[in-house]
Motif scaffolding. Structure first.
Motif, PDB file in Angstrom:
ATOM      1  N   MET A   2       7.108  -3.841 -26.030  1.00  0.00           N
ATOM      2  CA  MET A   2       7.063  -4.464 -24.802  1.00  0.00           C
ATOM      3  C   MET A   2       7.526  -3.682 -23.502  1.00  0.00           C
ATOM      4  SD  MET A   2       9.483  -7.736 -26.532  1.00  0.00           S
ATOM      5  CE  MET A   2       8.721  -8.818 -24.938  1.00  0.00           C
ATOM      6  N   ALA A   3       7.007  -4.170 -22.668  1.00  0.00           N
ATOM      7  CA  ALA A   3       7.498  -3.484 -21.357  1.00  0.00           C
ATOM      8  C   ALA A   3       7.621  -4.417 -20.231  1.00  0.00           C
ATOM      9  CB  ALA A   3       5.958  -2.594 -20.876  1.00  0.00           C
ATOM     10  N   LEU A   4       8.098  -3.998 -18.986  1.00  0.00           N
ATOM     11  CA  LEU A   4       8.419  -4.806 -18.136  1.00  0.00           C
ATOM     12  C   LEU A   4       7.651  -4.181 -16.884  1.00  0.00           C
ATOM     13  CD1 LEU A   4      10.415  -6.964 -16.322  1.00  0.00           C
ATOM     14  CD2 LEU A   4      12.046  -4.944 -15.954  1.00  0.00           C
ATOM     15  N   SER A   5       7.136  -5.032 -16.228  1.00  0.00           N
ATOM     16  CA  SER A   5       6.456  -4.917 -14.692  1.00  0.00           C
ATOM     17  C   SER A   5       6.596  -5.811 -13.650  1.00  0.00           C
ATOM     18  CB  SER A   5       4.769  -4.834 -15.156  1.00  0.00           C
ATOM     19  OG  SER A   5       4.073  -4.646 -14.170  1.00  0.00           O
ATOM     20  N   ARG A   6       6.943  -5.436 -12.568  1.00  0.00           N
ATOM     21  CA  ARG A   6       7.134  -6.228 -11.437  1.00  0.00           C
ATOM     22  C   ARG A   6       5.791  -6.377 -10.605  1.00  0.00           C
ATOM     23  NH1 ARG A   6      12.352  -7.128 -10.273  1.00  0.00           N
ATOM     24  NH2 ARG A   6      13.748  -5.961 -11.125  1.00  0.00           N
ATOM     25  N   ASP A   7       4.745  -5.604 -10.942  1.00  0.00           N
ATOM     26  CA  ASP A   7       3.574  -5.892 -10.035  1.00  0.00           C
ATOM     27  C   ASP A   7       2.332  -5.951 -10.868  1.00  0.00           C
ATOM     28  OD1 ASP A   7       3.225  -3.276 -11.030  1.00  0.00           O
ATOM     29  OD2 ASP A   7       3.353  -2.267  -8.983  1.00  0.00           O
ATOM     30  N   GLY A   8       2.567  -5.702 -12.082  1.00  0.00           N
ATOM     31  CA  GLY A   8       1.175  -6.047 -13.225  1.00  0.00           C
ATOM     32  C   GLY A   8       0.569  -4.730 -13.325  1.00  0.00           C
ATOM     33  N   GLU A  40      16.814 -12.619 -14.558  1.00  0.00           N
ATOM     34  CA  GLU A  40      16.677 -12.278 -16.130  1.00  0.00           C
ATOM     35  C   GLU A  40      16.139 -10.881 -16.050  1.00  0.00           C
ATOM     36  OE1 GLU A  40      16.821 -12.667 -20.380  1.00  0.00           O
ATOM     37  OE2 GLU A  40      17.688 -13.502 -18.712  1.00  0.00           O
ATOM     38  N   ALA A  41      15.203 -10.445 -15.145  1.00  0.00           N
ATOM     39  CA  ALA A  41      14.761  -9.107 -14.930  1.00  0.00           C
ATOM     40  C   ALA A  41      15.783  -8.096 -14.974  1.00  0.00           C
ATOM     41  CB  ALA A  41      13.722  -8.950 -14.021  1.00  0.00           C
ATOM     42  N   LYS A  42      16.570  -8.371 -13.926  1.00  0.00           N
ATOM     43  CA  LYS A  42      17.936  -7.534 -13.571  1.00  0.00           C
ATOM     44  C   LYS A  42      18.508  -7.237 -14.794  1.00  0.00           C
ATOM     45  CE  LYS A  42      18.015  -8.171  -8.700  1.00  0.00           C
ATOM     46  NZ  LYS A  42      18.381  -8.909  -7.447  1.00  0.00           N
ATOM     47  N   ARG A  43      19.044  -8.399 -15.618  1.00  0.00           N
ATOM     48  CA  ARG A  43      19.796  -8.433 -16.777  1.00  0.00           C
ATOM     49  C   ARG A  43      19.171  -7.395 -17.767  1.00  0.00           C
ATOM     50  NH1 ARG A  43      20.104 -10.116 -21.412  1.00  0.00           N
ATOM     51  NH2 ARG A  43      18.292 -11.281 -21.706  1.00  0.00           N
ATOM     52  N   HIS A  68      -3.406 -11.137 -30.465  1.00  0.00           N
ATOM     53  CA  HIS A  68      -3.375 -11.730 -29.037  1.00  0.00           C
ATOM     54  C   HIS A  68      -2.322 -11.147 -28.299  1.00  0.00           C
ATOM     55  CE1 HIS A  68      -0.177 -13.942 -31.070  1.00  0.00           C
ATOM     56  NE2 HIS A  68       0.176 -14.650 -29.844  1.00  0.00           N
ATOM     57  N   GLY A  69      -2.376 -11.082 -26.936  1.00  0.00           N
ATOM     58  CA  GLY A  69      -1.586 -10.671 -25.979  1.00  0.00           C
ATOM     59  C   GLY A  69      -0.710 -11.784 -25.213  1.00  0.00           C
ATOM     60  N   ALA A  70       0.285 -11.599 -24.718  1.00  0.00           N
ATOM     61  CA  ALA A  70       1.180 -12.621 -23.863  1.00  0.00           C
ATOM     62  C   ALA A  70       1.595 -12.043 -22.762  1.00  0.00           C
ATOM     63  CB  ALA A  70       2.153 -13.113 -24.860  1.00  0.00           C
ATOM     64  N   VAL A  71       1.352 -12.843 -21.688  1.00  0.00           N
ATOM     65  CA  VAL A  71       2.200 -12.317 -20.401  1.00  0.00           C
ATOM     66  C   VAL A  71       3.452 -13.424 -20.110  1.00  0.00           C
ATOM     67  CG1 VAL A  71       1.871 -12.601 -18.097  1.00  0.00           C
ATOM     68  CG2 VAL A  71       0.205 -11.300 -19.660  1.00  0.00           C
ATOM     69  N   VAL A  72       4.529 -13.068 -19.984  1.00  0.00           N
ATOM     70  CA  VAL A  72       5.641 -14.019 -19.720  1.00  0.00           C
ATOM     71  C   VAL A  72       6.285 -13.758 -18.555  1.00  0.00           C
ATOM     72  CG1 VAL A  72       7.968 -14.730 -20.727  1.00  0.00           C
ATOM     73  CG2 VAL A  72       5.982 -13.866 -22.309  1.00  0.00           C
ATOM     74  N   GLN A  73       6.309 -14.634 -17.835  1.00  0.00           N
ATOM     75  CA  GLN A  73       6.911 -14.649 -16.433  1.00  0.00           C
ATOM     76  C   GLN A  73       8.468 -15.108 -16.608  1.00  0.00           C
ATOM     77  OE1 GLN A  73       5.112 -17.015 -13.355  1.00  0.00           O
ATOM     78  NE2 GLN A  73       6.230 -16.151 -11.774  1.00  0.00           N
ATOM     79  N   ILE A  74       9.306 -14.219 -16.033  1.00  0.00           N
ATOM     80  CA  ILE A  74      10.706 -14.488 -16.051  1.00  0.00           C
ATOM     81  C   ILE A  74      11.270 -14.434 -14.567  1.00  0.00           C
ATOM     82  CG2 ILE A  74      11.136 -13.711 -18.441  1.00  0.00           C
ATOM     83  CD1 ILE A  74      12.190 -10.934 -17.163  1.00  0.00           C
ATOM     84  N   THR A  75      12.342 -14.823 -14.430  1.00  0.00           N
ATOM     85  CA  THR A  75      12.993 -14.890 -13.059  1.00  0.00           C
ATOM     86  C   THR A  75      13.565 -13.325 -12.774  1.00  0.00           C
ATOM     87  OG1 THR A  75      15.237 -15.244 -13.894  1.00  0.00           O
ATOM     88  CG2 THR A  75      13.967 -17.158 -13.440  1.00  0.00           C
TER      89      THR A  75
END
Length: 50
Positions: free
Chosen positions: A1-7, A41-44, A31-38
């Motif tokens: 898993m990875a986090l991206s702010r700009d994709g 939540e990203a800061k947490r 299959h892949g998944a893109v999950v949008q979070i607030t």
């Protein structure tokens, strides 16, 4: 898993270790998944990775 702010730029989560072991997902459909979070939540999540 990875986090991206700009994709385009990603930061590994879970110390770059698998979240699910390979043998568990081997028989699962691929299959892949893109999950949008607030932003909150990203800061947490970022704090838990430090």
């Amino acid at each position: 898993m990875a986090l991206s702010r700009d994709g385009y730029h990603f930061t590994a989560l879970n110390n770059a270790q698998p979240v699910i072991s390979g043998d568990t997902i081997f028989n699962q459909p691929k299959h892949g998944a893109v999950v949008q979070i607030t932003e909150k939540e990203a800061k947490r999540l970022e704090k838990t990775q430090k």
